[in-house]
Design a protein around this motif. Structure first.
Motif, PDB file in Angstrom:
ATOM      1  N   ILE A  99      26.917 -13.587  54.611  1.00 46.80           N
ATOM      2  CA  ILE A  99      26.569 -15.002  53.872  1.00 46.80           C
ATOM      3  C   ILE A  99      26.977 -14.610  52.367  1.00 46.80           C
ATOM      4  O   ILE A  99      26.872 -13.635  51.902  1.00 46.80           O
ATOM      5  CB  ILE A  99      25.072 -15.243  53.934  1.00 46.80           C
ATOM      6  N   ASP A 100      27.648 -15.810  51.786  1.00 44.52           N
ATOM      7  CA  ASP A 100      27.683 -15.723  50.577  1.00 44.52           C
ATOM      8  C   ASP A 100      27.237 -16.932  49.605  1.00 44.52           C
ATOM      9  O   ASP A 100      27.336 -18.061  50.297  1.00 44.52           O
ATOM     10  CB  ASP A 100      29.318 -15.614  50.016  1.00 44.52           C
ATOM     11  N   LEU A 138      25.335 -23.894  47.269  1.00 44.77           N
ATOM     12  CA  LEU A 138      26.020 -23.743  48.511  1.00 44.77           C
ATOM     13  C   LEU A 138      26.194 -22.415  49.124  1.00 44.77           C
ATOM     14  O   LEU A 138      26.396 -21.327  48.520  1.00 44.77           O
ATOM     15  CB  LEU A 138      27.548 -24.389  48.301  1.00 44.77           C
ATOM     16  N   LEU A 139      25.860 -22.212  50.472  1.00 43.89           N
ATOM     17  CA  LEU A 139      26.121 -21.025  51.108  1.00 43.89           C
ATOM     18  C   LEU A 139      27.422 -20.964  51.983  1.00 43.89           C
ATOM     19  O   LEU A 139      27.738 -22.007  52.956  1.00 43.89           O
ATOM     20  CB  LEU A 139      24.677 -20.804  52.111  1.00 43.89           C
ATOM     21  N   GLN A 140      28.069 -19.892  52.066  1.00 44.33           N
ATOM     22  CA  GLN A 140      29.021 -19.709  52.977  1.00 44.33           C
ATOM     23  C   GLN A 140      28.654 -18.725  54.120  1.00 44.33           C
ATOM     24  O   GLN A 140      27.974 -17.695  53.846  1.00 44.33           O
ATOM     25  CB  GLN A 140      30.290 -19.229  52.376  1.00 44.33           C
ATOM     26  N   VAL A 141      28.593 -19.190  55.541  1.00 41.03           N
ATOM     27  CA  VAL A 141      28.351 -18.319  56.461  1.00 41.03           C
ATOM     28  C   VAL A 141      29.711 -17.955  57.543  1.00 41.03           C
ATOM     29  O   VAL A 141      30.128 -18.724  57.705  1.00 41.03           O
ATOM     30  CB  VAL A 141      27.141 -19.171  57.225  1.00 41.03           C
ATOM     31  N   SER A 179      33.882 -21.918  43.421  1.00 37.26           N
ATOM     32  CA  SER A 179      34.008 -20.737  42.668  1.00 37.26           C
ATOM     33  C   SER A 179      32.749 -20.141  43.213  1.00 37.26           C
ATOM     34  O   SER A 179      31.655 -20.602  43.374  1.00 37.26           O
ATOM     35  CB  SER A 179      33.762 -20.776  41.220  1.00 37.26           C
ATOM     36  N   TRP A 180      32.866 -18.842  43.920  1.00 41.58           N
ATOM     37  CA  TRP A 180      31.752 -18.300  44.700  1.00 41.58           C
ATOM     38  C   TRP A 180      31.390 -17.112  43.691  1.00 41.58           C
ATOM     39  O   TRP A 180      31.941 -16.369  43.142  1.00 41.58           O
ATOM     40  CB  TRP A 180      32.481 -17.713  45.964  1.00 41.58           C
ATOM     41  N   LYS A 234      38.222 -11.256  40.479  1.00 35.80           N
ATOM     42  CA  LYS A 234      38.797 -11.899  41.675  1.00 35.80           C
ATOM     43  C   LYS A 234      40.301 -11.708  41.960  1.00 35.80           C
ATOM     44  O   LYS A 234      41.207 -12.297  42.134  1.00 35.80           O
ATOM     45  CB  LYS A 234      38.366 -13.541  41.381  1.00 35.80           C
ATOM     46  N   MET A 235      40.602 -10.600  41.802  1.00 40.25           N
ATOM     47  CA  MET A 235      42.007  -9.867  41.973  1.00 40.25           C
ATOM     48  C   MET A 235      42.264  -9.079  43.399  1.00 40.25           C
ATOM     49  O   MET A 235      43.174  -9.253  44.009  1.00 40.25           O
ATOM     50  CB  MET A 235      42.426  -9.003  40.717  1.00 40.25           C
TER      51      MET A 235
END
Length: 1980
Positions: free
Chosen positions: A1131-1132, A1139-1142, A1171-1172, A1205-1206
């Protein structure tokens, strides 16, 4: 019941009756001690006739079938049959094994022979190819192997008078072998007319190249060289089986029963006919003879051995007898005397005396005998026959008492009742008959209860009952004598049995294995007195059990010796002996029984020594009386290290996925990131399943291993250095006695052991190829030269290595159970011990094998599990630590005493100068004195003793100790919990390194602003680690449950931890005390994350497929995210915390809104814009590229993005850590990858400032810290990263020459096909039409000798009629015009300071003298040479290596090979047969000249390194999946080499026997791309230059590209040469000559400046294929087959060698009177060659391919026929065109002037011949043509009177036409009378003999009869030139062959006066000149 342990008594083999005479020969010899050695069954026997005593060699596991005696006559070699047969070399005096040779043959070993000095042994296998193999038997090493013959080989022998020569013979052949390098090359013996082609059975070599051989018909064939020169007929009247050479001469023995003695010149001395002697009999057949001085030994087919004293030759002495061929089943013992009776299918019954060891009576019966019995008073002997009859004899004089036949099937068992009144007879028809003895054997009863054949019977003691066994395994009881079946249990209970020979029944249950219902036990016999039972089974084993043995699977002792099934076994009457008989081996074994009480004195019979496990694991003791296994050990034995996917499988898997990838990679992919990471520190040590893997090095650093990394830890600086050569878990580690080198063994399908240097961390040697799955123990020998290793395959193979050379010395199967430790004896390098589960074995090396003896425990202890072992202060003493805490003390193989040392297992033990140290599970370290008498001191490892300087905390007191080592005043201790401690002698303990304990580690979190991280593991601990230079564990807390994830809050104060039971807790990040905990879920919590910013929310993901969202401040659950179909993996949060990314296990990527958990669907375009806060997800478009090609097999488990973020770091299931550029869009992104973890990487995290990457290994429990090296800051460090999985998809450039070279497929000669498209029936298969004479009924040869008819005209007009004619005897190669440049390179070199050049064409190596133009040739190759190199080392002057085409790699004569030869005297020094199928395309010598590198054309393009003088292959490895063009050693090295090819450059290192490679790294230069590389050269300081297809030259430092010399040439750089004396480099390329440029350039050492040379060849483009530099000269070979010498000062070009460029040379014409000839070829040129000056005089470019050429009879005109149908006539004087014409559209095949110069005949492929009249001038109008030719024209010849023309056509037909009308002439008589001017036809009766038997596909292509008319030369599609007598009308005429051309000789001609023969090649574009030799016979 005592059956749980084996009986404590023993059998000792005392005597074997018999000798193996059937199916074996030459197996009986005198040893040096005058003893006799032979074999029977599986036993080698040494018999002393003086003492009448036998000794036995029992190292074989199956029938012995061959034997050879060493020339010193002490050592014996024997070979056996079996699936994996081996050869033993043993000492006939001590009967101990000296060497074992194995792993090569299959089926069996048919013959053996030692060479003259006894160093080498040759063996022949029974496999389908009858492989011949030569061994260095002392080292157990195979030197060479080749297929022997398609049929059986019966005998082989070394030629004792010529080195390296052998002779073998067999079914219809004899072969003469020469051994050179690793190549065995056979030549078949030529029987010729001297004798019949027949089977040769035996042979002996004599001096002067003579070989004597014995044939099947009784003749002796005498050979000189390979030719049969005479036969000695009727030496014997039937086959000669044996021939033996000695000082006085030869002895032969045959099937006729005679022995003949011959003197040294094979003149007969005497004959001894054994059939006539008193012991002889009709049909006696001799199988073996041995003649020594005045004694002759003879072995016969019927198992007798005779000894003959020469002066009393009619009285041979019979010293051994046995049963003859046929199964042996009957055995009985005499009730009162020490006698045994046997009867066999050979129809004889024999009585043996067990005391005198002799046969005392023999009687022949009429039928085969199957069983026997002697009655109770020893008077009668009853015999049961195979035909169902029964005979009773008197024992006294063998006279018959009675003969009864009541049954039709075989009688298998009979027994007299104890009281002597009855005889019970069991028959195969399921019945038992009872006969009354007193009533003259009248039948008194019958038992019929059985349903199957009767196998065994026993009487009860009172003779009232009988028990039977039948074939179905049933046991039945009958009342006697009536035969009523008994079933009542009561009645059965009271029975006592007089004997017990039944295999079924309660008392013998134990003889059967636990879970088996097979009936393979043939016989048992019980000894009531000694309470033992003996059994015999189908596997050749005799076993002793306790009697009675009631429970299945009882323990036993086993004895081998019989080969296949043992049919019967009995105790002697007084139980002193056991007699066993073998079915197929016809032998009788007599064993001495040694009861328990005597065993003490008999201990000198140490446990049986044998290769097969004689007291194997099933035997000696059972699990039930061994204490429970310790839990830790049990855990460990259950570990398997099997992997689903091994790293070795990756290349294949990638290949399989190639297609998938091709479609995907059309898009341009991102480059790999600029950053790289370097391993910095590892927290962890592998202690949970490894022992004794921790040592001090020489300089006091500490070496150990974890995961796939060898670690060297410096405790003063707290830093680590790493050995990263392994690619999977390391399981064991040993240190060299000098403490500088370390050996580590790893897991793998073919696991490797690396020996590496702890200072430089470079591998010294890599050992692999003999283990499977993994290596669990290694140990160095005391001298440091050898290494022992143990594998984890099922039989725990033990291998002994010479590690520097990388050679396996010996190998053996260790044990079925796990072996924990191997230790080499410090005093005797050939001895070692292994210890493991219920296992302690003492090994000694014997050649290629190891012979093990079990430790003998006696009554002192049980067989315990050994965990560790060391040697003591003498070679005899050894100590081992057991799983019960005892230390066992061993002397030799005997346990002397045990000492209690620890509570729980002793895991580690170390020998010191004056004592020992041990460590155990109880956490105590104990110091002992040197005899384990007393314990001097103990140290307990406790938290209280931790010194202040410790780098961490102890988890518990007294951790289990797994490794101990002493040095530098400290004791080093490794624990099961992964800690490494140092104990000071005075007591304080310092902790140095630690890691997690056993259990997977998944949870990892890095702190938001400090260099610390937290981990949580299944070992139920939460730990905080310091990542700054102090590298230690700061805090640890034990949890109730294991955990899988953790996370720091954004302020770093709190730490959330998810546990495996579905609960999670929040702890204070400093003190690790609980703040709060929740338990809402049942399944594992898999990820946990604080929202960014203030950290208000906490998202908790579980395997229940939910994500719970908690409010941290209110400690309440505020939302649940539902909708996932599988468990949650990652999860992020986004950076707003909304917002959650799963990610889920079903590879779903889902989005939820916080805090309520509402599911959102977001298009993928939008996802990129969000943007996370963190990115740990592995799904989605942004990271599509991180999934590997083989994604089905492996998962990406974790990822983490840097804060800029690279760069995205990932971890996967194969243990790779990879870096990608972010976003990684598009499939299969490019990456850098790092191997250090072993299996799956469970988590990766960057630290807060991206300065470090932290990675976790799941199963290896290690925490690795990597430093991030950003692009700008990086000095040129060796980043050990692989660029990417896939080859770069850019093409490597294009050039027609390169493409053609890459696509050429080479075929070997034997497979060549027609060069012309012929059809029809071959001449030798056509039906002949009858000749005129036959039609007229005149029989040939019946004409009167002086006929009145006119004499037959000459077949051929001869132009030297006046001279006496002599036929040509031989041709000698004199000149070869041409050089192979079109598809080979670097193949022209200077020799002898530039006086000579060496090069090759077709299959010939050519030494060409520059000044005189003379040539000499190396002609040993049997197919095209593809590469050539010269040894540059001064010790090997003029040594050349050439590699050739071949087919499969079966080591036969057509296999590809490399020849190493001396260029001056053309001696072959070594031949290396290679495993490169197809051919060898590049060879190179190393700096010392001792090693040779070869590269193959096989699909893997294997690179192989050889020690060429011995012919030994050192290392071999697949090079590249596309063509490699060149590979060369660095000129200053024996270990570094470089290979170049299609999109390929690789830098190789030879380490021991392994080749390690690094791909060239391009990434350092912008826009550099991998091109096709064509050539390589070298500079100082590890510089390498490679020439590319585009004309650039790349410059490499180590393996990194450092600059590009752009456009060094305008076209491909095909050749480069490094001058050793001054380092200058020559390059050659393909380019057009211009003012400044040239195709050859000379450069300085760094390739910065150059000077160009032009080649004045007149070509439009020059294409240089080879360059070499001598003194002031550059030697150039071109694509156009020229060799040119260029002067460095004046740039002057001198053309040394010319040749045609392309395509076959079809046309050939010789000048009618001068030594000139013309050649015409597809390259559009006609060239004029001068034979005397050895050079090309002129060439004419025609502009079209030429096919044929011809001189006019005066030599003033030349006619040339072209491929396009045109023909041209030139005037020779001016080379002006006189006329030309084109009447046809396709190729002209032959063109001829008539002898009167009037007509020109032109034959074409339009099936026609046109005639032109030359007297009409140059208009050339056709005057007529020949009609109805059925196919294309091949050759034409005019008759001497110019009136006829003969034409041969493509359908194998010859036609004759009239000139000039073109009318077809069919009258045979008329044709027979024509005299021809020339003869070039391949068809016609006169040349029928030139067609060979083997030409199914390939044809004779050309022929020419000499001007004298009596010799004929032909050329064919195999590339052979053959010489015949002319005419040769008989089929398959005799001829001589000359090799030299590649496949297809296109044309051949005699020059004027028959001085030379010129032949032209098809594939090899060259012409060859041979000089005929005339014989000195004169013909009148």
């Amino acid at each position: 019941m005592a059956a749980r342990s084996a009986p404590s008594c023993h059998l000792r083999l005392e005597w074997v009756y018999g000798y193996r005479g059937h199916q074996c020969r030459n197996n009986l010899y005198y040893t040096a001690a005058k003893e006799i050695v032979y074999f029977v069954a599986g036993v080698g026997v040494v018999y002393s006739p003086r003492e009448h005593r036998q000794k036995f060699y029992r190292g074989h596991s199956d029938d012995i079938i061959s034997l050879a005696l060493h020339p010193e006559r002490v050592l014996v070699a024997t070979g056996q049959v079996g699936k994996e047969p081996y050869i033993c070399v043993w000492d006939s005096y001590t009967v101990q094994t000296v060497s074992v040779l194995k792993d090569v043959h299959t089926h069996g070993i048919a013959c053996l022979a030692f060479d003259l000095d006894g160093q080498r042994l040759v063996s022949v296998g029974l496999d389908s190819k009858n492989a011949v193999c030569v061994w260095d038997w002392k080292r157990g090493k195979m030197l060479s192997m080749a297929p022997g013959h398609t049929d059986r080989i019966f005998d082989i022998s070394w030629d004792l008078y010529q080195p390296n020569k052998l002779v073998s013979c067999g079914v219809k052949h004899i072969k003469f072998w020469s051994l050179c390098g690793n190549a065995l090359t056979p030549k078949r013996g030529v029987f010729g007319k001297t004798g019949d082609l027949q089977t040769i059975l035996c042979l002996a070599c004599a001096r002067d190249e003579l070989t004597y051989s014995g044939a099947l018909n009784g003749d002796i064939y005498v050979w000189k060289g390979i030719n049969l020169i005479r036969t000695i007929q009727g030496a014997h009247t039937a086959g000669i089986f044996s021939m033996n050479a000695c000082e006085e001469g030869f002895a032969t023995g045959g099937r006729d029963g005679c022995i003949r003695l011959w003197d040294l010149t094979f003149k007969p001395i005497t004959v001894i006919d054994l059939r006539e002697t008193e012991q002889g009999y009709k049909g006696l057949s001799v199988r073996s003879v041995c003649w020594r001085g005045d004694h002759i030994l003879v072995g016969t087919q019927d198992s007798e051995i005779f000894e003959i004293v020469v002066h009393e030759r009619n009285k041979p002495f019979l010293i051994m007898q046995g049963h003859c061929e046929g199964e042996l089943w009957a055995l009985a013992v005499h009730p009162t005397k020490p006698l045994a009776v046997t009867g066999s299918d050979d129809r004889s019954v024999r009585i043996w005396s067990l005391v005198d060891h002799a046969l005392i009576a023999r009687c022949n019966m009429d039928e085969p005998i199957r069983c026997a019995a002697v009655n109770a008073d020893g008077v009668h002997l009853a015999l049961g026959m195979k035909d169902g009859s029964l005979t009773v004899l008197r024992v006294r004089d063998m006279t018959e008492v009675v003969h009864i036949k009541d049954r039709k099937e075989a009688i298998h068992e009979l027994k007299y009742s104890p009281d002597g009144t009855y005889l019970a007879v069991g028959c195969n028809d399921s019945s038992v008959d009872i006969y009354g003895v007193a009533q003259r054997y009248k039948k008194v009863g019958e038992c019929v209860g059985s349903l199957s054949f009767i196998t065994h019977l026993d009487w009860s003691s009172d003779s009232k009952y009988l028990q039977t066994n039948d074939g179905s395994g049933k046991r039945l009881l009958y009342k006697m004598p009536g035969g009523k079946e008994v079933t009542s249990k009561e009645e059965v209970k009271g029975m006592h049995w007089a004997s017990w020979t039944c295999v079924a029944g309660l008392e013998v249950n134990g003889i059967w294995p636990k879970y088996s219902d097979i009936n393979d036990i043939n016989s048992v016999d019980g000894n009531y007195v000694g309470q033992v039972l003996v059994t015999a089974d189908d596997y050749g084993v005799v076993k002793l059990f306790r009697y009675p043995c009631l429970r299945k699977g009882a323990k036993f002792r086993k004895y081998i010796g019989h080969s296949a099934h043992v049919t019967n076994v009995r105790w002697s009457h007084d139980y002193q002996w056991v007699i066993s008989i073998g079915g197929a081996d016809h032998s009788v074994f007599q064993w001495k029984f040694i009861p328990e009480r005597k065993l003490k004195d008999a201990l000198h019979i140490a446990p049986q020594e044998s290769l097969t496990e004689s007291n194997s694991d099933e035997s000696d003791s059972d699990l039930s009386d061994v204490p429970e296994l310790d839990s830790e050990i049990e855990q460990e034995t259950q570990l398997t290290y099997h992997r689903q996917v091994y790293k070795e499988d990756l290349p294949q898997l990638k290949e399989q996925c190639k297609e998938k990838q091709k479609s995907a990679t059309s898009k341009r992919r991102e480059r790999a990131p600029g950053n790289s990471i370097r391993l910095h520190f590892i927290h962890g040590y592998r202690g949970y399943d490894c022992r004794s893997n921790l040592f001090y090095t020489q300089i006091g650093e500490i070496v150990y291993h974890v995961a796939a990394v060898g670690v060297i830890y410096n405790r003063q600086q707290n830093t680590q250095r790493f050995y990263l050569g392994h690619d999977d878990d390391i399981l064991c580690l040993a240190i060299h006695p000098l403490k500088d080198y370390v050996a580590t063994g790893q897991v793998g399908r073919d696991p490797s052991i690396h020996v590496w240097d702890t200072e430089t961390i470079k591998p010294l040697s890599i050992l692999k190829g003999y283990h499977q799955y993994g290596i669990c123990a290694v140990d160095f020998s005391a001298d440091g030269k050898r290494l022992a290793s143990v594998g984890i395959d099922d039989s725990h193979t033990i291998v002994l290595w010479d590690w520097k050379k990388g050679e396996k010395l010996s190998v053996a199967r260790g044990s079925k159970d796990k072996i924990f430790v191997v230790k080499m004896n410090p005093y005797v390098p050939d001895k070692l011990i292994t210890a493991g589960i219920k296992h302690m074995k003492f090994w000694r090396r014997a050649g290629g094998g190891l012979i093990g003896r079990k430790g003998y425990v006696g009554t002192l202890a049980k067989n315990d599990t050994m965990m560790c072992a060391v040697y003591g202060w003498t070679e005899e003493m050894a100590f081992s630590g057991t799983s019960t805490g005892d230390v066992c003390i061993w002397r030799d193989v005997f346990l002397v005493k045990t000492v209690k040392a620890h509570d729980g297992p002793v895991f580690s033990m170390h020998a010191l100068e004056k004592g020992f140290v041990t460590g155990g599970k109880d956490g105590v370290v104990a110091l002992w004195d040197d005899s384990f008498e007393r314990c001097l001191k103990t140290y307990a490892i406790k938290r209280a003793d931790l010194a202040p300087g410790s780098k961490g905390l102890l988890l518990e007191d007294n951790p289990s100790i797994r490794a101990i080592s002493l040095g530098h005043g400290h004791i080093l201790v490794g624990t099961k919990n992964g800690e490494i401690l140092e104990v000071d002698k005075s007591g304080p303990v310092t902790l140095l390194v630690q890691g997690h304990m056993e259990g997977e580690v998944w949870g990892l979190a890095t702190h938001p602003y400090l260099p610390i991280c937290a981990t949580v593991s299944d070992d139920k601990t939460l730990r905080i680690w310091d990542l700054s230079p102090s590298h230690c564990m700061l805090a640890v807390r034990k949890l109730k449950k294991g955990g899988r994830c953790c996370c720091f809050s954004p302020d770093g104060k709190a730490l959330a931890v998810g546990l495996n039971d579905g609960s999670f807790l929040m702890a204070n990040a400093d003190t690790l005390e609980d703040l709060v905990s929740f338990h809402h879920r049942k399944d594992v919590i898999s990820d946990i994350q604080f929202s960014p910013g203030s950290g208000k929310y906490l998202a908790v993901a579980s395997h229940d497929s939910f994500v719970d969202i908690y409010n941290v401040t209110s400690s309440k659950r505020v939302g649940v995210c539902k909708g996932a179909t599988s468990y949650i993996t990652h999860i992020d949060w986004d950076s707003r915390g909304k917002l959650l990314q799963v990610n889920t296990g079903a590879k779903e990527q889902l989005f939820f809104e916080a805090p309520r958990g509402k599911k959102q669907t977001i298009p993928s375009v939008e996802v990129e814009k969000i943007s996370w806060a963190t990115w740990t997800s592995v799904l989605g478009l942004c990271c599509e590229g991180i999934w590997p090609i083989i994604g089905e097999v492996t998962d990406v488990t974790a990822s983490c993005l840097t804060s800029d973020k690279m760069v995205l770091a990932t971890g996967d299931d194969l243990g790779f850590v990879k870096l990608f550029r972010y976003p990684a869009k598009g499939k299969f992104g490019k990456f850098k990858k790092y191997v250090a973890h072993s299996t799956h990487v469970t988590n990766v995290r960057w630290t807060y400032d991206d300065s470090m990457l932290v990675t976790l290994g799941g199963a290896d429990m290690s925490l690795m810290v990597w430093t991030n090296e950003v692009e700008r800051h990086r000095e040129k460090k060796n980043c050990d990263s692989e660029e990417s999985d896939t080859d770069s998809e850019e093409d490597g450039g294009y050039d027609s020459d390169v493409t053609r070279e890459n696509e050429i497929s080479y075929t070997i000669r034997a497979l060549s096909t027609n060069i012309r498209p012929m059809f029809g029936v071959k001449p030798h298969l056509q039906q002949k039409e009858p000749s005129v004479d036959e039609r007229q009924g005149v029989v040939r040869g019946s004409r009167p000798p002086v006929s009145r008819a006119p004499p037959q005209p000459e077949k051929l007009q001869s132009n030297n009629v006046g001279k006496k004619k002599r036929p040509i005897e031989d041709l000698v190669l004199e000149l070869a015009f041409g050089y192979r440049g079109r598809d080979c390179r670097n193949n022209v070199h200077y020799l002898n300071d530039g006086d000579d050049i060496i090069y090759h064409t077709a299959s010939v190596g050519i030494l060409h003298n520059v000044a005189t133009g003379t040539q000499s040739f190396y002609q040993e190759h049997n197919d095209d040479i593809l590469c050539l190199t010269v040894n540059q080392h001064p010790k090997f002057i003029n040594i050349v290596a050439t590699g050739q085409v071949g087919d499969s790699a079966d080591m036969s004569a057509t296999a590809p090979s490399v020849h190493i030869w001396d260029a001056v005297n053309k001696q072959t020094l070594s031949i290396l047969r290679c495993s490169h199928s197809k051919g060898v395309c590049s060879v190179s010598f190393s700096a010392t000249g001792k090693l040779l590198l070869s590269v193959g054309l096989d699909p893997e393009h294997t690179v192989t390194i050889w020690r060429w003088q011995e012919g030994a292959k050192i290392a071999s490895r697949g090079g590249h999946n596309q063509r490699i063009f060149v590979a060369e050693f660095r000129p200053d090295s024996d270990t570094q080499l470089v290979s170049v090819g299609i999109k390929h450059v690789k830098f190789w290192t030879l380490a021991g026997r392994a080749l390690l490679s690094k791909k060239g790294l391009l990434s350092t230069l912008e826009d550099a791309r991998m091109q096709t590389m064509l050539a390589v050269a070298f500079g100082a300081n590890n510089l390498t230059f490679t020439g590319t297809i585009s004309g650039d030259v790349c410059v490499w430092k180590d393996h990194i590209l450092c600059r590009v010399v752009a456009r060094a040439h305008n076209g491909p750089v095909f050749a480069m040469y490094t001058t050793l004396r001054d380092g200058l480099i020559v390059t050659g390329g393909k380019e057009r000559p211009s003012k400044e440029g040239g195709a050859v350039k000379l450069w300085d050492q760094e390739l910065r400046r150059c000077r160009a040379f032009r080649l004045e060849t007149g070509q439009v483009t020059d294409c240089v294929r080879s360059v070499c530099r001598g003194k002031g000269k550059i030697l150039v070979g071109t694509r156009n087959s020229e060799i040119i010498e260029v002067g460095e000062k004046n740039a002057a070009c001198n053309i040394l060698v010319n040749g045609h460029v392309d395509g076959p040379i079809w046309g050939l014409a010789t000048h009618p009177s001068r030594d000139f000839f013309l050649s015409a070829a597809e390259d559009g040129t006609v060239r004029l060659w001068d034979i005397a000056d050895k050079k090309m005089l002129n060439k004419v470019n025609l502009g079209h391919a030429a096919r044929t050429v011809c001189y006019s009879p005066e030599g003033d005109m030349v006619a040339i026929g072209m491929k396009n149908g045109e023909f041209i006539i030139l005037l020779v004087s001016s080379l002006k065109i006189w006329g030309k014409k084109r009447d046809r559209r396709c190729a002209i095949h032959d063109i001829r002037f008539s002898p009167d110069s009037r007509y020109l005949a032109v034959g074409s492929s339009e099936n026609s011949v046109d005639f032109y009249d030359l007297t009409l001038g140059p208009t050339l109008n056709r005057i007529s043509y020949c009609k109805d030719i059925p196919s294309f024209v091949i050759q034409m010849d005019f008759s001497a009177d110019s009136r006829h023309l003969q034409v041969s056509s493509g359908c194998y037909k010859r036609h004759v036409y009239e000139v000039p009308s073109g009318k077809h002439l069919v009258d045979h008589a008329a044709i027979d009378r024509i005299t021809w001017a020339t003869w070039t036809s391949i068809l016609g009766d006169e040349v029928m003999g030139i067609w060979s038997r083997h030409a199914e596909k390939a044809d004779v292509t050309c022929a020419c009869v000499s001007h004298s008319g009596i010799s004929l030369v032909t050329g064919d599609d195999f590339g052979m030139v053959k010489l015949y007598d002319f005419p040769c009308p008989e089929k398959f005429a005799k001829h001589k062959r000359f090799l030299g051309h590649s496949p297809h000789v296109t044309n051949i001609r005699f020059t004027s006066g028959d001085r030379h023969v010129v032949s032209a090649g098809g594939d090899d574009c060259r012409s060859v000149l041979c000089q005929p030799r005339k014989s000195m016979r004169t013909w009148y």
